[in-house]
Motif scaffolding. Structure first.
Motif, PDB file in Angstrom:
ATOM      1  N   LYS A 298      28.791  61.887  36.068  1.00 19.76           N
ATOM      2  CA  LYS A 298      29.986  61.861  36.916  1.00 19.76           C
ATOM      3  C   LYS A 298      29.669  62.355  38.319  1.00 19.76           C
ATOM      4  O   LYS A 298      30.194  61.819  39.298  1.00 19.76           O
ATOM      5  N   GLU A 299      28.793  63.341  38.439  1.00 23.65           N
ATOM      6  CA  GLU A 299      28.415  63.849  39.753  1.00 23.65           C
ATOM      7  C   GLU A 299      27.663  62.788  40.549  1.00 23.65           C
ATOM      8  O   GLU A 299      27.907  62.615  41.754  1.00 23.65           O
ATOM      9  N   GLU A 300      26.773  62.070  39.885  1.00 22.06           N
ATOM     10  CA  GLU A 300      26.033  61.003  40.560  1.00 22.06           C
ATOM     11  C   GLU A 300      26.970  59.862  40.956  1.00 22.06           C
ATOM     12  O   GLU A 300      26.848  59.311  42.055  1.00 22.06           O
ATOM     13  N   GLN A 301      27.915  59.520  40.080  1.00 22.46           N
ATOM     14  CA  GLN A 301      28.874  58.462  40.411  1.00 22.46           C
ATOM     15  C   GLN A 301      29.729  58.856  41.607  1.00 22.46           C
ATOM     16  O   GLN A 301      30.028  58.019  42.465  1.00 22.46           O
ATOM     17  N   GLU A 302      30.107  60.111  41.684  1.00 22.13           N
ATOM     18  CA  GLU A 302      30.878  60.567  42.841  1.00 22.13           C
ATOM     19  C   GLU A 302      30.076  60.358  44.126  1.00 22.13           C
ATOM     20  O   GLU A 302      30.609  59.857  45.123  1.00 22.13           O
ATOM     21  N   THR A 303      28.807  60.722  44.102  1.00 27.03           N
ATOM     22  CA  THR A 303      27.945  60.516  45.277  1.00 27.03           C
ATOM     23  C   THR A 303      27.802  59.027  45.586  1.00 27.03           C
ATOM     24  O   THR A 303      27.943  58.606  46.736  1.00 27.03           O
ATOM     25  N   ILE A 304      27.554  58.229  44.569  1.00 25.85           N
ATOM     26  CA  ILE A 304      27.353  56.789  44.734  1.00 25.85           C
ATOM     27  C   ILE A 304      28.591  56.142  45.360  1.00 25.85           C
ATOM     28  O   ILE A 304      28.495  55.409  46.347  1.00 25.85           O
ATOM     29  N   PHE A 305      29.754  56.389  44.793  1.00 26.63           N
ATOM     30  CA  PHE A 305      30.978  55.748  45.284  1.00 26.63           C
ATOM     31  C   PHE A 305      31.443  56.348  46.614  1.00 26.63           C
ATOM     32  O   PHE A 305      31.930  55.626  47.479  1.00 26.63           O
ATOM     33  N   THR A 306      31.275  57.653  46.790  1.00 23.73           N
ATOM     34  CA  THR A 306      31.680  58.282  48.046  1.00 23.73           C
ATOM     35  C   THR A 306      30.837  57.753  49.206  1.00 23.73           C
ATOM     36  O   THR A 306      31.342  57.578  50.315  1.00 23.73           O
ATOM     37  N   ASN A 307      29.563  57.487  48.958  1.00 24.51           N
ATOM     38  CA  ASN A 307      28.679  56.969  50.002  1.00 24.51           C
ATOM     39  C   ASN A 307      28.797  55.465  50.196  1.00 24.51           C
ATOM     40  O   ASN A 307      28.141  54.904  51.073  1.00 24.51           O
ATOM     41  N   SER A 308      29.608  54.801  49.405  1.00 21.27           N
ATOM     42  CA  SER A 308      29.798  53.359  49.533  1.00 21.27           C
ATOM     43  C   SER A 308      30.780  53.046  50.660  1.00 21.27           C
ATOM     44  O   SER A 308      31.684  53.821  50.951  1.00 21.27           O
ATOM     45  N   TYR A 309      30.607  51.897  51.268  1.00 20.90           N
ATOM     46  CA  TYR A 309      31.449  51.453  52.381  1.00 20.90           C
ATOM     47  C   TYR A 309      32.853  51.086  51.911  1.00 20.90           C
ATOM     48  O   TYR A 309      33.837  51.399  52.577  1.00 20.90           O
ATOM     49  N   ALA A 310      32.933  50.403  50.777  1.00 22.03           N
ATOM     50  CA  ALA A 310      34.211  49.932  50.245  1.00 22.03           C
ATOM     51  C   ALA A 310      34.256  50.212  48.750  1.00 22.03           C
ATOM     52  O   ALA A 310      33.237  50.130  48.069  1.00 22.03           O
ATOM     53  N   VAL A 311      35.444  50.533  48.263  1.00 25.43           N
ATOM     54  CA  VAL A 311      35.625  50.785  46.831  1.00 25.43           C
ATOM     55  C   VAL A 311      36.942  50.178  46.374  1.00 25.43           C
ATOM     56  O   VAL A 311      37.863  49.993  47.170  1.00 25.43           O
ATOM     57  N   VAL A 312      36.998  49.878  45.081  1.00 24.94           N
ATOM     58  CA  VAL A 312      38.253  49.503  44.433  1.00 24.94           C
ATOM     59  C   VAL A 312      38.250  50.178  43.065  1.00 24.94           C
ATOM     60  O   VAL A 312      37.267  50.103  42.327  1.00 24.94           O
ATOM     61  N   PHE A 313      39.369  50.850  42.776  1.00 28.44           N
ATOM     62  CA  PHE A 313      39.593  51.443  41.469  1.00 28.44           C
ATOM     63  C   PHE A 313      40.859  50.799  40.910  1.00 28.44           C
ATOM     64  O   PHE A 313      41.871  50.712  41.602  1.00 28.44           O
ATOM     65  N   VAL A 314      40.793  50.337  39.662  1.00 28.18           N
ATOM     66  CA  VAL A 314      41.914  49.624  39.048  1.00 28.18           C
ATOM     67  C   VAL A 314      42.466  50.482  37.916  1.00 28.18           C
ATOM     68  O   VAL A 314      41.710  50.945  37.056  1.00 28.18           O
ATOM     69  N   TYR A 315      43.780  50.650  37.944  1.00 31.01           N
ATOM     70  CA  TYR A 315      44.455  51.480  36.952  1.00 31.01           C
ATOM     71  C   TYR A 315      45.511  50.674  36.203  1.00 31.01           C
ATOM     72  O   TYR A 315      46.191  49.831  36.780  1.00 31.01           O
ATOM     73  N   HIS A 316      45.620  50.964  34.926  1.00 27.66           N
ATOM     74  CA  HIS A 316      46.730  50.491  34.102  1.00 27.66           C
ATOM     75  C   HIS A 316      47.505  51.757  33.765  1.00 27.66           C
ATOM     76  O   HIS A 316      47.074  52.551  32.925  1.00 27.66           O
ATOM     77  N   GLY A 317      48.603  51.973  34.468  1.00 25.69           N
ATOM     78  CA  GLY A 317      49.268  53.273  34.379  1.00 25.69           C
ATOM     79  C   GLY A 317      48.357  54.326  34.973  1.00 25.69           C
ATOM     80  O   GLY A 317      47.865  54.191  36.086  1.00 25.69           O
ATOM     81  N   GLU A 318      48.076  55.363  34.204  1.00 25.84           N
ATOM     82  CA  GLU A 318      47.175  56.445  34.650  1.00 25.84           C
ATOM     83  C   GLU A 318      45.723  56.181  34.243  1.00 25.84           C
ATOM     84  O   GLU A 318      44.826  56.901  34.672  1.00 25.84           O
ATOM     85  N   ARG A 319      45.493  55.178  33.429  1.00 27.17           N
ATOM     86  CA  ARG A 319      44.161  54.906  32.870  1.00 27.17           C
ATOM     87  C   ARG A 319      43.325  54.057  33.823  1.00 27.17           C
ATOM     88  O   ARG A 319      43.744  52.975  34.241  1.00 27.17           O
ATOM     89  N   LEU A 320      42.126  54.536  34.140  1.00 27.73           N
ATOM     90  CA  LEU A 320      41.182  53.758  34.944  1.00 27.73           C
ATOM     91  C   LEU A 320      40.618  52.641  34.072  1.00 27.73           C
ATOM     92  O   LEU A 320      40.074  52.905  32.995  1.00 27.73           O
ATOM     93  N   ILE A 321      40.771  51.394  34.526  1.00 29.79           N
ATOM     94  CA  ILE A 321      40.302  50.261  33.721  1.00 29.79           C
ATOM     95  C   ILE A 321      39.264  49.409  34.449  1.00 29.79           C
ATOM     96  O   ILE A 321      38.656  48.526  33.852  1.00 29.79           O
ATOM     97  N   GLY A 322      39.044  49.665  35.744  1.00 24.31           N
ATOM     98  CA  GLY A 322      38.082  48.863  36.483  1.00 24.31           C
ATOM     99  C   GLY A 322      37.610  49.563  37.739  1.00 24.31           C
ATOM    100  O   GLY A 322      38.331  50.381  38.309  1.00 24.31           O
ATOM    101  N   VAL A 323      36.396  49.231  38.149  1.00 19.96           N
ATOM    102  CA  VAL A 323      35.817  49.795  39.371  1.00 19.96           C
ATOM    103  C   VAL A 323      34.948  48.747  40.051  1.00 19.96           C
ATOM    104  O   VAL A 323      34.493  47.787  39.413  1.00 19.96           O
ATOM    105  N   GLY A 324      34.708  48.956  41.317  1.00 17.86           N
ATOM    106  CA  GLY A 324      33.770  48.131  42.068  1.00 17.86           C
ATOM    107  C   GLY A 324      33.506  48.797  43.404  1.00 17.86           C
ATOM    108  O   GLY A 324      34.307  49.603  43.877  1.00 17.86           O
TER     109      GLY A 324
END
Length: 163
Positions: free
Chosen positions: A32-58
């Protein structure tokens, strides 16, 4: 699917859920720490939620002007096939509009991206820093062509010979 929410910000993300969805999708084993670094350092992100549940990322890397690359597209299986993934990609493309975009994907999803206007590239190259087992997996799955592979129209060309 009216209860799907798309977020293009990096705030208030549960990085363990990001790590879990990418692990389940077979795309990454980073913490999770590495993913935070990876996504935080990315230019663009998308997180997809169904209600409160994370169901997709890019995410996408970019110089912000002319070149971008899309990575880590993952969507929970039960949400695939109904436009959620297409919307995820569209939102990433909107964030890198006007740029050349490279996309790395699993061989079995090539047709999906072709429908969205992506074209296969004959000259894409990569250096893979994984183990021999993971390199073999990448070749077996079709992510990488075998070493020294040549397309039919390259046979006999002097510029295609290895030195």
């Amino acid at each position: 699917m009216n209860d799907i929410i798309y977020k293009t910000t990096k705030e208030h993300v549960n990085w363990q859920e990001v790590s879990d969805i990418l692990r389940r999708s077979g795309l990454s084993n980073h913490t999770k720490e590495e993913q935070e670094t990876i996504f935080t350092n990315s230019y663009a992100v998308v997180f997809v939620y169904h209600g409160e549940r994370l169901i997709g990322v890019g995410r996408a890397l970019s110089d912000g002007v002319c070149q971008a690359a899309i990575y880590n597209i993952a969507l929970e299986e039960e949400f695939q096939g109904n436009g959620v993934g297409r919307k995820l990609i569209t939102l990433l493309l909107d964030q890198v509009k006007g740029q050349n975009v490279i996309l790395y994907t699993h061989p079995r999803t090539v047709a999906l991206y072709e429908k969205m206007g992506f074209r296969r590239s004959k000259t894409a190259m990569c250096i893979f820093n994984g183990s021999e087992e993971s390199r073999a997996f990448m070749e077996e799955e079709g992510f990488m062509l075998p070493e020294s592979y040549r397309f039919v129209d390259e046979y006999g060309r002097e510029d295609m010979k290895r030195s």
